[in-house]
Design a protein around this motif. Structure first.
Motif, PDB file in Angstrom:
ATOM      1  N   GLU A   1       1.184   8.899  17.799  1.00 40.61           N
ATOM      2  CA  GLU A   1       0.429   8.198  18.688  1.00 40.61           C
ATOM      3  C   GLU A   1       1.299   8.076  19.892  1.00 40.61           C
ATOM      4  O   GLU A   1       1.307   6.818  20.750  1.00 40.61           O
ATOM      5  CB  GLU A   1       0.024   6.808  18.178  1.00 40.61           C
ATOM      6  N   GLY A   2       1.974   9.151  20.231  1.00 35.21           N
ATOM      7  CA  GLY A   2       2.866   9.214  21.624  1.00 35.21           C
ATOM      8  C   GLY A   2       4.249   8.588  21.539  1.00 35.21           C
ATOM      9  O   GLY A   2       4.939   8.536  22.363  1.00 35.21           O
ATOM     10  N   PHE A   3       4.583   7.978  20.459  1.00 36.63           N
ATOM     11  CA  PHE A   3       5.960   7.431  20.048  1.00 36.63           C
ATOM     12  C   PHE A   3       6.663   8.131  19.086  1.00 36.63           C
ATOM     13  O   PHE A   3       6.058   8.948  18.106  1.00 36.63           O
ATOM     14  CB  PHE A   3       5.689   5.847  19.545  1.00 36.63           C
ATOM     15  N   GLU A   4       7.972   8.536  19.391  1.00 40.47           N
ATOM     16  CA  GLU A   4       8.693   9.173  18.561  1.00 40.47           C
ATOM     17  C   GLU A   4       9.448   8.338  17.638  1.00 40.47           C
ATOM     18  O   GLU A   4      10.172   7.145  17.931  1.00 40.47           O
ATOM     19  CB  GLU A   4       9.872   9.784  19.277  1.00 40.47           C
ATOM     20  N   PHE A   5       9.383   8.774  16.085  1.00 37.12           N
ATOM     21  CA  PHE A   5      10.015   7.806  15.196  1.00 37.12           C
ATOM     22  C   PHE A   5      10.894   9.003  14.441  1.00 37.12           C
ATOM     23  O   PHE A   5      10.550  10.240  14.164  1.00 37.12           O
ATOM     24  CB  PHE A   5       8.930   7.523  14.229  1.00 37.12           C
TER      25      PHE A   5
ATOM     26  N   LEU B   1       0.793  -1.197  -0.059  1.00 37.85           N
ATOM     27  CA  LEU B   1       0.070   0.106   0.009  1.00 37.85           C
ATOM     28  C   LEU B   1       0.855   1.467   0.029  1.00 37.85           C
ATOM     29  O   LEU B   1       0.579   2.338  -0.796  1.00 37.85           O
ATOM     30  CB  LEU B   1      -0.951  -0.017   1.148  1.00 37.85           C
ATOM     31  N   PRO B   2       2.096   1.349   0.741  1.00 40.86           N
ATOM     32  CA  PRO B   2       2.598   2.801   0.462  1.00 40.86           C
ATOM     33  C   PRO B   2       3.170   2.746  -0.830  1.00 40.86           C
ATOM     34  O   PRO B   2       3.679   4.037  -1.169  1.00 40.86           O
ATOM     35  CB  PRO B   2       3.824   2.116   1.792  1.00 40.86           C
ATOM     36  N   SER B   3       3.360   1.807  -1.460  1.00 43.36           N
ATOM     37  CA  SER B   3       3.868   2.139  -2.978  1.00 43.36           C
ATOM     38  C   SER B   3       2.670   2.664  -4.027  1.00 43.36           C
ATOM     39  O   SER B   3       3.050   2.758  -5.061  1.00 43.36           O
ATOM     40  CB  SER B   3       4.541   0.700  -3.468  1.00 43.36           C
ATOM     41  N   GLN B   4       1.652   2.332  -3.465  1.00 44.79           N
ATOM     42  CA  GLN B   4       0.437   2.733  -4.368  1.00 44.79           C
ATOM     43  C   GLN B   4       0.102   4.395  -3.988  1.00 44.79           C
ATOM     44  O   GLN B   4      -0.141   4.628  -3.055  1.00 44.79           O
ATOM     45  CB  GLN B   4      -0.961   1.958  -3.932  1.00 44.79           C
ATOM     46  N   TYR B   5       0.213   5.135  -5.298  1.00 37.27           N
ATOM     47  CA  TYR B   5      -0.073   6.533  -5.076  1.00 37.27           C
ATOM     48  C   TYR B   5      -0.310   7.156  -6.536  1.00 37.27           C
ATOM     49  O   TYR B   5      -0.169   6.306  -7.730  1.00 37.27           O
ATOM     50  CB  TYR B   5       0.995   7.255  -4.533  1.00 37.27           C
ATOM     51  N   GLN B   6      -1.178   8.039  -6.589  1.00 33.28           N
ATOM     52  CA  GLN B   6      -1.430   8.739  -7.817  1.00 33.28           C
ATOM     53  C   GLN B   6      -1.349  10.412  -7.471  1.00 33.28           C
ATOM     54  O   GLN B   6      -1.835  10.875  -6.427  1.00 33.28           O
ATOM     55  CB  GLN B   6      -2.891   8.513  -8.176  1.00 33.28           C
TER      56      GLN B   6
ATOM     57  N   ASP C   1      -2.104   4.389   9.782  1.00 31.72           N
ATOM     58  CA  ASP C   1      -3.277   5.239  10.627  1.00 31.72           C
ATOM     59  C   ASP C   1      -2.971   5.073  12.289  1.00 31.72           C
ATOM     60  O   ASP C   1      -3.404   5.688  12.920  1.00 31.72           O
ATOM     61  CB  ASP C   1      -4.740   4.889  10.139  1.00 31.72           C
ATOM     62  N   THR C   2      -2.665   3.338  12.454  1.00 32.06           N
ATOM     63  CA  THR C   2      -2.401   3.450  13.609  1.00 32.06           C
ATOM     64  C   THR C   2      -1.121   2.679  13.943  1.00 32.06           C
ATOM     65  O   THR C   2      -0.835   1.937  13.051  1.00 32.06           O
ATOM     66  CB  THR C   2      -3.570   2.487  14.498  1.00 32.06           C
ATOM     67  N   ILE C   3      -0.879   2.372  15.322  1.00 31.26           N
ATOM     68  CA  ILE C   3       0.259   1.349  15.529  1.00 31.26           C
ATOM     69  C   ILE C   3      -0.184   0.474  16.283  1.00 31.26           C
ATOM     70  O   ILE C   3      -1.026   0.729  17.336  1.00 31.26           O
ATOM     71  CB  ILE C   3       1.527   2.135  15.849  1.00 31.26           C
TER      72      ILE C   3
ATOM     73  N   ALA D   1       3.109  -1.418  12.183  1.00 31.89           N
ATOM     74  CA  ALA D   1       1.919  -0.767  11.660  1.00 31.89           C
ATOM     75  C   ALA D   1       0.684  -1.309  11.721  1.00 31.89           C
ATOM     76  O   ALA D   1       0.861  -2.662  11.651  1.00 31.89           O
ATOM     77  CB  ALA D   1       2.234  -0.394  10.021  1.00 31.89           C
ATOM     78  N   GLY D   2      -0.528  -0.544  12.132  1.00 32.16           N
ATOM     79  CA  GLY D   2      -1.548  -1.517  12.354  1.00 32.16           C
ATOM     80  C   GLY D   2      -2.559  -1.058  11.104  1.00 32.16           C
ATOM     81  O   GLY D   2      -2.224  -1.567   9.935  1.00 32.16           O
ATOM     82  N   GLU D   3      -3.652  -0.272  11.171  1.00 36.98           N
ATOM     83  CA  GLU D   3      -4.377   0.073  10.113  1.00 36.98           C
ATOM     84  C   GLU D   3      -3.774   1.215   9.240  1.00 36.98           C
ATOM     85  O   GLU D   3      -3.085   1.878   9.663  1.00 36.98           O
ATOM     86  CB  GLU D   3      -5.717   0.557  10.669  1.00 36.98           C
ATOM     87  N   VAL D   4      -4.110   0.840   7.862  1.00 33.68           N
ATOM     88  CA  VAL D   4      -3.428   1.776   6.756  1.00 33.68           C
ATOM     89  C   VAL D   4      -4.599   2.557   6.170  1.00 33.68           C
ATOM     90  O   VAL D   4      -5.876   1.841   5.978  1.00 33.68           O
ATOM     91  CB  VAL D   4      -2.603   0.862   5.802  1.00 33.68           C
ATOM     92  N   THR D   5      -4.427   3.794   5.955  1.00 30.60           N
ATOM     93  CA  THR D   5      -5.588   4.744   5.898  1.00 30.60           C
ATOM     94  C   THR D   5      -5.194   5.221   4.286  1.00 30.60           C
ATOM     95  O   THR D   5      -4.109   5.363   4.028  1.00 30.60           O
ATOM     96  CB  THR D   5      -5.861   5.536   6.724  1.00 30.60           C
ATOM     97  N   THR D   6      -6.251   5.796   3.557  1.00 33.05           N
ATOM     98  CA  THR D   6      -6.081   6.304   2.233  1.00 33.05           C
ATOM     99  C   THR D   6      -5.703   7.943   2.532  1.00 33.05           C
ATOM    100  O   THR D   6      -6.476   8.321   3.599  1.00 33.05           O
ATOM    101  CB  THR D   6      -7.165   6.205   1.363  1.00 33.05           C
ATOM    102  N   LEU D   7      -4.731   8.587   2.149  1.00 33.60           N
ATOM    103  CA  LEU D   7      -4.637   9.723   2.244  1.00 33.60           C
ATOM    104  C   LEU D   7      -4.624  10.705   0.942  1.00 33.60           C
ATOM    105  O   LEU D   7      -4.413  10.081  -0.175  1.00 33.60           O
ATOM    106  CB  LEU D   7      -3.238   9.893   2.800  1.00 33.60           C
ATOM    107  N   SER D   8      -5.169  11.909   1.214  1.00 37.90           N
ATOM    108  CA  SER D   8      -5.397  12.568  -0.002  1.00 37.90           C
ATOM    109  C   SER D   8      -5.161  14.361   0.318  1.00 37.90           C
ATOM    110  O   SER D   8      -5.482  14.660   1.409  1.00 37.90           O
ATOM    111  CB  SER D   8      -6.844  12.441  -0.697  1.00 37.90           C
ATOM    112  N   VAL D   9      -4.254  14.727  -0.231  1.00 35.29           N
ATOM    113  CA  VAL D   9      -3.855  16.278  -0.051  1.00 35.29           C
ATOM    114  C   VAL D   9      -4.031  17.009  -1.155  1.00 35.29           C
ATOM    115  O   VAL D   9      -3.428  16.622  -2.438  1.00 35.29           O
ATOM    116  CB  VAL D   9      -2.220  16.188   0.561  1.00 35.29           C
TER     117      VAL D   9
END
Length: 943
Positions: free
Chosen positions: A774-778, A599-604, A649-651, A662-670
């Motif tokens: 979500e409270g964790f530093e990456f 999914l992270p490789s899918q984009y338009q 979206d969640t960890i 990674a937990g749920e993966v969500t669709t993003l649009s900007v």
């Protein structure tokens, strides 16, 4: 026409991939037929060749019609129809040129290399912009395998190669993503995620000229901070009715195989009012590259002997050593067809289609020694023995680590399709024109690899300071008892498509429609484009039951050659066991597996641009001898971008290993919108009839790569790091200034000197920063708009034909160009803290060519040099990757047997140059590759 029918039949049959399909005898049959036909032509048409061949006259006419008004007038020898003014800015856009009659009286009588030199100088001399060009004969006569390699002969232009073939083009020290590419003034969209255009998909067979615009005018499509490359193709009303067939055979000394190529050209011209043209080119090519690859260096503490003590601290240790045999076969099909209609002297309508398809099959056989998998204990890597040099780099290591022989298969297809219609109409002082285009570029890579694995005592030794280290194994690396590990299957698909429309008006400020003192014409236009880039890369690690973890046995394949890297000495693998990919793939039902979505490789990325531009031409006199002319304009572009992708979206905590994942993966649009205003001006002073001083100033723009604009986000709970895109990136913009002095001391001779300066407002850099999720530093690495840079340089060019020498030496000629480029850019690698200049910038580049043309004989010897440059500031193991200087010697010879038949022979990379990349410092080899010499034998018939 009969030859074209035979050729069309040839195209309907799938040709040979020497690695995976059974050879066809069709090419041999066609070759035999053409040789018989040519023999007949030679027997019946064995006439002396005149210096003014009809086809050369028609080529001059084509070049004439592509030039601005002043250029067209200087080429023609008699007064043309008053509507010649419609040629203004033709080299910038796809606006048709109206009512230039195709008569022999107004054509220069020149031919061959001398003809091409003259036409290139005419384009440069009479353009208002700073431009360099390569004409059709330059491509045909130069020892150049493709469009990219023809362009490298121009000052300020450098190319990047793949398997020894030119693929990407850079202008004035800026990477290929900063070069805007057009075909007949239309956007040539590429399939690369960074916006670079791959030139290996386009055949040079139907190209009239290649133009490199180093300064823009307002009516040119924006996008090139480095410059704009325009590929101009032939038009049917620019040539007489004719048919051309060409056959060539390419040979590589590494593959030791001859590969056929066939092209056909047919055009009709009905009283210079209606014309139709079709050009078809089909070629096969076999390539091979022998490669050593290092995978970068990392700092490690070393424990020698495994006694628990640290013997060396923070030593630069190689992560791995890979030896690769890469075999590649290419099938390239190019089709170009044009309909052209001029119902009267004031109207023109064109419809054309360009289709290119490149099928590439790559087999890579390699053995990877993974030193990074040496045992680790108490914060140190364990080795049996080591030797460290004064730079604190490990040059000798002996220990136990993993070895992976593997076979990797890539089946790639690239398709470029451009269809368009344009027209123009004159009304008194007005000319109205339009252009509508739809294009797409698809790239599909269906790939996989079959992997073996063993673990044994291995010795790495680079103490000899050779580019290729010694690598020796304690076990038999040709044993069929080597264990099969798994398949890794993956696909990548990029699609880039665009629909565009432009409308232009030209208004002449004087009644006689001629250039006079002051402002003499105004051009106003609009352009709308809707572009979508889509990418997807599903994959699957596949461990088939009953095979994974067992000896490869009957599914073993022998190493395919016995001369791997045979031109260099050393103790490294020359042969090793391999998995038989196709048999194993079929036996394990790998083809029935469903790839997992990545999914992270899918984009338009959707990008809508609306441009309004206005440009005016002016001229005048400063004195009786000195005149000036130029243009002044502005282009305003509104960009609307929508970036769609996927992110975390969640960890969650993995209970098995206690790591975050990674937990749920969500669709993003900007969405983001921005407007840019790009002024430009070009000024040309005619100091006398043969001396020109040029000044130019402009603001230019390049948009960020599509992959950088993706809103993707992925994380790793093991390292607490992540990677992301940035859909809020702003475009690169630059203010640039040029000055050039040109002395045309002979009809076919010139000496030019130019200087350029670019002040680039910002670059996009990969920056790692701490982000709270979500409270964790990456530690998230994402592209960001960073500091800008200044780029400046000098360009020197000289070319001359020595007509003053007595015959037959009067056919001698030479050309030379040199480019110096530097930048104050200071980009820091956050991992190694090293500072670098711009990626792709070579300080020194030059080309030298010697040629001779007399009567029916043409020869050329060309030498091209590109200086050292930074390829990647953050590459494998976070090391920099620096490409060593590359120099190549090419040669060609051709002979016109009669007015219908010619033969040619070309040789490329005569000096058998090596491609070398190092990491951070010169004693750390990143890649050593050899592609070998290549030859081509050609036969051309004109009916």
């Amino acid at each position: 026409m009969r030859n074209l029918m035979i050729f069309a039949k040839y195209l309907t049959i799938s040709n040979t991939h020497r690695l995976k399909r059974t050879p066809s005898l069709l090419c041999r049959g066609i070759a035999s037929l053409i040789i018989v036909t040519s023999s007949f032509a030679y027997a019946t048409e064995n006439l002396p060749v005149k210096n003014s061949l009809p086809e050369q006259q028609e080529l001059d006419q084509s070049i004439t019609q592509s030039l601005p008004q002043s250029t067209a007038r200087s080429i023609t020898q008699s007064t043309m129809h008053s509507t010649i003014h419609n040629a203004t800015s033709a080299s910038h856009s796809n606006t048709p040129v109206v009512a230039i009659e195709n008569t022999d009286d107004n054509i220069l009588q020149v031919y061959g290399i001398h003809s091409s030199v003259k036409r290139s100088l005419l384009i440069k001399k009479d353009s208002l912009d700073i431009v360099d060009a390569v004409s059709m004969d330059d491509i045909g006569k130069f020892p150049d395998g493709n469009v990219a390699e023809a362009l490298q002969r121009i000052s300020g232009v450098a190319i990047s190669r793949e398997r020894g073939e030119g693929r990407f083009v850079s202008i004035r020290g800026l990477g290929p993503q900063f070069a805007n590419v057009t075909v007949n003034g239309r956007s040539a969209i590429g399939s690369e995620a960074n916006r670079a255009f791959a030139f290996d998909i386009i055949s040079a067979d139907n190209i009239t000229a290649l133009e490199v615009f180093k300064t823009p005018s307002a009516d040119m499509i924006e996008g090139g901070i480095g410059g704009t490359i325009n590929i101009r193709t032939t038009r049917p009303l620019d040539t007489k009715a004719r048919a051309i067939t060409a056959l060539d055979f390419a040979y590589s000394d590494l593959t030791q195989q001859w590969d056929p190529g066939l092209s056909g050209f047919y055009s009709t011209n009905n009283h210079n009012n209606f014309g139709w043209l079709i050009s078809i080119a089909k070629s096969d090519k076999s390539l091979r590259q022998d490669i050593y690859q290092g995978t970068g260096y990392t700092l490690r503490n070393l424990d020698i002997g495994g006694d628990g003590s640290i013997d060396y601290q923070q030593v630069a240790v190689p992560r791995g050593a890979w030896f690769t045999l890469a075999d590649e076969s290419r099938d390239n099909l190019n089709l170009n067809s044009v309909l052209q209609w001029r119902p009267d002297s004031k109207s023109e309508l064109n419809a054309d289609v360009l289709y290119s398809k490149l099928d590439t099959f790559i087999r890579e056989d390699l053995i990877a020694s993974l030193i990074q998998f040496a045992p680790v204990a108490d914060g140190a890597q364990i080795f049996d023995a080591a030797e460290i040099n004064s730079d604190n780099t490990a040059t000798y290591l002996s220990g136990t680590w993993e070895t992976r022989p593997l076979r990797r298969i890539s089946d790639r297809t690239s398709k470029l399709y451009v269809v368009g219609i344009n027209g123009a109409r004159e009304y008194d002082r007005w000319q109205l024109s339009f252009d509508a285009t739809h294009s797409y570029n698809d790239w599909l890579n269906d790939a996989g690899q079959a992997l073996l694995r063993s673990r044994e005592t291995t010795t790495f030794d680079s103490r000899s300071n050779a580019w290729v280290p010694d690598l020796q194994f304690s076990a038999d690396i040709n044993s069929p008892q080597t264990t099969f590990r798994n398949f890794y299957l993956f696909k990548t698909k990029n699609r880039n498509k665009e629909s565009s429309f432009r409308f232009d008006t030209v208004y002449w400020l004087n009644e006689n429609l001629q250039e006079t003192a002051g402002f003499n014409q105004i051009k106003i236009g609009i352009r709308y484009a809707d572009r979508k880039f889509k990418s997807d890369s599903p994959d699957l690690p596949y461990f088939p039951d009953g095979y994974a973890g067992l000896p490869i046995g009957d599914f073993a394949a022998p190493f395919p050659v016995d001369d791997f890297l045979n031109h260099i000495s050393g103790n490294f693998p020359r042969t090793f066991i391999l998995p038989d990919y196709h048999d194993l793939y079929a036996a394990t039902n790998a083809g029935e597996q469903t790839l997992r979505p990545n999914l992270p490789s899918q984009y338009q990325i959707q990008e809508k641009t609306s441009a309004f531009y206005m440009n005016t031409h002016f001229m005048g006199k400063l004195s009786k001898q000195v005149s000036f002319s130029g243009d002044l304009g502005v282009r305003v572009i509104r960009t609307e971008q929508q970036s769609d992708g996927h992110g975390v979206d969640t960890i969650q905590l993995n209970p098995d290993n206690g790591l975050l994942e990674a937990g749920e993966v969500t669709t993003l649009s900007v969405n983001q919108n921005y407007t840019d205003t790009l002024p430009s001006s070009n000024l040309r002073f005619m100091l006398n009839e043969n001396t020109i001083l040029r000044l130019a100033a402009s603001k230019v723009l390049t948009r960020p790569g599509f992959s950088d604009l993706s809103p993707r986000l992925s994380i790793s709970g093991f390292s607490m790091t992540g990677n992301a895109g940035n859909p809020n990136l702003k475009p690169f913009t630059a203010n640039q200034f040029d000055i050039a002095y040109e002395w045309y001391f002979a009809e076919e001779g010139a000496l030019t000197l130019g200087a350029f300066y670019k002040d680039i407002g910002s670059f996009v850099a990969q920056v790692a920063q701490t982000e709270n999720f979500e409270g964790f530093e990456f530690e998230i690495t994402r592209p960001r708009n960073a500091e800008g840079a200044k780029v400046k340089g000098l360009e020197l060019s000289y070319q001359q034909i020595y007509h003053f020498l007595p015959q037959p030496y009067s056919g001698l000629g030479s050309s030379f160009n040199y480019t110096y480029t530097e930048s104050d850019a200071k980009f820091t690698n956050d991992i190694t803290q090293q500072t670098f200049s711009l990626e792709g910038l070579s300080k020194n580049n030059y080309n030298i060519a010697l040629f001779y043309e007399y009567q029916n004989l043409s020869t050329r010897l060309a030498y091209n040099y590109r200086g050292e440059f930074l390829n990647r500031s953050i590459g494998s193991a976070s090391n920099s990757e620096i490409i060593r200087p590359y120099a190549q010697l090419d040669a060609s010879i051709s002979y016109q047997l009669n007015k219908r038949l010619s033969i040619s022979l070309e040789a490329n990379n005569i000096n058998n140059e090596e491609n070398i990349i190092y990491s951070d410092q010169a004693d750390r080899t990143r890649q050593f590759a050899i592609s070998g010499r290549k030859y081509s034998l050609g036969l051309r018939m004109d009916f």
